[in-house]
Design an enzyme around this catalytic site. Structure first.
Site, mmCIF file in Angstrom:
data_model
loop_
_atom_site.group_PDB
_atom_site.id
_atom_site.type_symbol
_atom_site.label_atom_id
_atom_site.label_comp_id
_atom_site.label_asym_id
_atom_site.label_seq_id
_atom_site.Cartn_x
_atom_site.Cartn_y
_atom_site.Cartn_z
ATOM 1 N N PHE A 140 0.863 -1.200 0.000
ATOM 2 C CA PHE A 140 0.000 0.000 0.000
ATOM 3 C C PHE A 140 0.888 1.234 0.000
ATOM 4 O O PHE A 140 1.642 1.475 0.943
ATOM 5 C CB PHE A 140 -0.947 0.062 1.200
ATOM 6 C CG PHE A 140 -1.866 1.262 1.113
ATOM 7 C CD1 PHE A 140 -3.016 1.216 0.348
ATOM 8 C CD2 PHE A 140 -1.534 2.464 1.725
ATOM 9 C CE1 PHE A 140 -3.842 2.335 0.209
ATOM 10 C CE2 PHE A 140 -2.352 3.590 1.592
ATOM 11 C CZ PHE A 140 -3.503 3.513 0.839
ATOM 12 N N ASP A 225 9.194 3.021 2.149
ATOM 13 C CA ASP A 225 7.981 3.779 2.476
ATOM 14 C C ASP A 225 7.729 3.618 3.972
ATOM 15 O O ASP A 225 7.195 2.603 4.416
ATOM 16 C CB ASP A 225 6.801 3.265 1.646
ATOM 17 C CG ASP A 225 5.516 4.042 1.937
ATOM 18 O OD1 ASP A 225 5.474 4.753 2.960
ATOM 19 O OD2 ASP A 225 4.563 3.914 1.150
ATOM 20 N N LYS A 254 2.081 11.223 7.319
ATOM 21 C CA LYS A 254 1.274 10.915 8.495
ATOM 22 C C LYS A 254 1.740 11.634 9.765
ATOM 23 O O LYS A 254 1.474 12.827 9.904
ATOM 24 C CB LYS A 254 1.182 9.394 8.670
ATOM 25 C CG LYS A 254 0.445 8.754 7.487
ATOM 26 C CD LYS A 254 -0.150 7.406 7.772
ATOM 27 C CE LYS A 254 -1.163 7.047 6.700
ATOM 28 N NZ LYS A 254 -0.792 5.953 5.849
#
Ligand SMILES: *Cc1c(COP(=O)(O)O)cnc(C)c1O
Length: 398
Positions: A140, A225, A254
């Site tokens: 993802f 990531d 985030k």
């Protein structure tokens, strides 16, 4: 207005690309959030780890208010007095050579893809148009077209074709498959150190270390990531530290703002970002003074207030306690730091109904990959609060 009315408003006017739990939140403080009816919940999702520092952290809030009064946005046509300091502080903290700020996580991923391709052509000498980037199955990395183009999740892709070419998919955790996939046109290997949305999947020990070695041997940029695993979530600043490696590019987002503001960044250990010349890439809001000021304080409190150490200490306690729950539904408990997944047997009928039951007990979680309940509270959680949660989790799972 009542809960039902808010839900109806969303249904009437909103696109239906989400199916949230039916709780309408209006306030947050630390690990707790409150709905409009005054019910309190422990947040065990932390906005997919964007709120590692806890809701409405007072120091980040102060910075946000102060900076919003001073200056919010000038675009990168001009300089601002926060960007340089943000660069310096994040590069020093993460031992990076340079940084490039964007807004969402997906934009950081897109930026890395552009940088690595350009590096491939300009530095590695790959023939223009031939660059390949290797990614992992079950990944993802966000929701833009290029990114969903190399997703293996049917629902993320269907109806959005045609996609950007130049990506090769290998099984996650399979080092031989990675070795086989690399060829002279390979410019990058993009991977999550732990697959978060994929169900909190931890690769076999030494996988990332071996991948690092393969990248070194083949002059391939390793792009980690860490948008979800980074900034303390796994009990280290970055999950790569668990394997003692260093990426070439690291992506953060985030928790970079502690949930106050969208900001992401590409951090570069090598000269990859050096391929960008003025005009090659950009973003109106990227690097704006409000985002930079907020991020500076969000990083500072993460370190100063020992949040990473807390995740390292209490994560294993939470995990062990979850393991000791004698539930007929639990297949496996796995995690690192405060990134924990509880996988249920298929017969349990999906994780969603357990998340709904937990909501009724005052705990907010989100299922991931249908059969996994993820527990990822803010990193400021205390032991007695974990015990409070465990009592309720046990009740729901038994
Ligand atoms: C959330 C996430 C992204 C995308 O971030 P957005 O801000 O939603 O675009 C990318 N990679 C990983 C690992 C994520 O968890």
């Amino acid at each position: 207005m009542k809960t039902k009315e808010y839900i109806e408003l969303e249904a009437q006017f909103g696109a239906m690309n989400y199916k949230p739990l039916d709780v309408v939140l209006s306030r947050g403080e630390g690990i707790w959030v409150w709905d409009i009816e005054g019910n309190r919940y422990m947040d065990c999702l932390s906005a997919y780890s964007a709120v590692n520092q806890g809701h409405c952290h007072p120091k980040i809030l102060d910075t946000m208010i102060q900076q919003a009064k001073n200056l919010t946005l000038v675009s990168r046509a001009f300089r601002n007095d926060q960007l340089g300091l943000f660069y310096k502080e994040i590069c020093e903290l993460t031992q990076s050579h340079s940084a490039l700020p964007m807004n969402s996580g997906a934009e950081a991923v897109e930026t890395a893809i552009k940088a690595v391709r350009k590096w491939g052509y300009q530095v590695k000498g790959v023939e223009t148009g031939k660059a390949e980037i290797i990614v992992c199955a079950n990944n993802f990395h966000g929701r833009t077209l290029t990114i969903v183009g190399f997703s293996t999740e049917a629902q993320y892709r269907e109806g959005y074709e045609p996609f950007t070419p130049g990506f090769k998919i290998v099984p996650f955790g399979d080092i031989d498959a990675l070795a086989k996939a690399i060829n002279p046109n390979t410019v990058g290997f993009l991977v999550e150190p732990i697959q978060g949305e994929g169900g909190v999947i931890i690769p076999p020990a030494k996988y990332l270390k071996s991948a690092r070695q393969l990248c070194d041997e083949n002059n391939v940029m390793m792009v980690l990531d860490e948008i979800q695993t980074g900034l303390g979530r796994t009990g280290k600043l970055f999950a790569e530290e668990h394997e003692g490696i260093q990426s070439d590019l690291t992506l953060v987002g985030k928790a970079l703002s502690g949930g106050f503001y969208p900001i992401s960044a590409v951090l570069s250990n090598k000269e990859v970002l050096g391929v960008f010349r003025p005009g090659d890439h950009g973003s109106t809001f990227g690097g704006n003074p409000l985002a930079c000021a907020v991020a500076r304080t969000a990083l500072k409190v993460l370190i100063d207030e020992g949040m990473i150490e807390n995740a390292a200490e209490l994560g294993p306690y939470f995990l062990k306690s979850l393991e000791s729950i004698k539930s007929p539904h639990i297949k496996e408990v796995r995690g690192r730091g405060l990134m924990i997944g509880v996988e249920l047997y298929r017969e349990a009928g999906g994780a969603r109904k357990f998340c709904e039951a937990l909501r009724n007990e005052g705990i907010l979680c989100k299922e991931t990959h249908q059969h996994v309940i993820r527990f990822a509270p803010p990193l400021i959680i205390k032991k007695d609060e974990i015990d409070w949660a465990l009592e309720r989790i046990e009740k729901v799972l038994i």
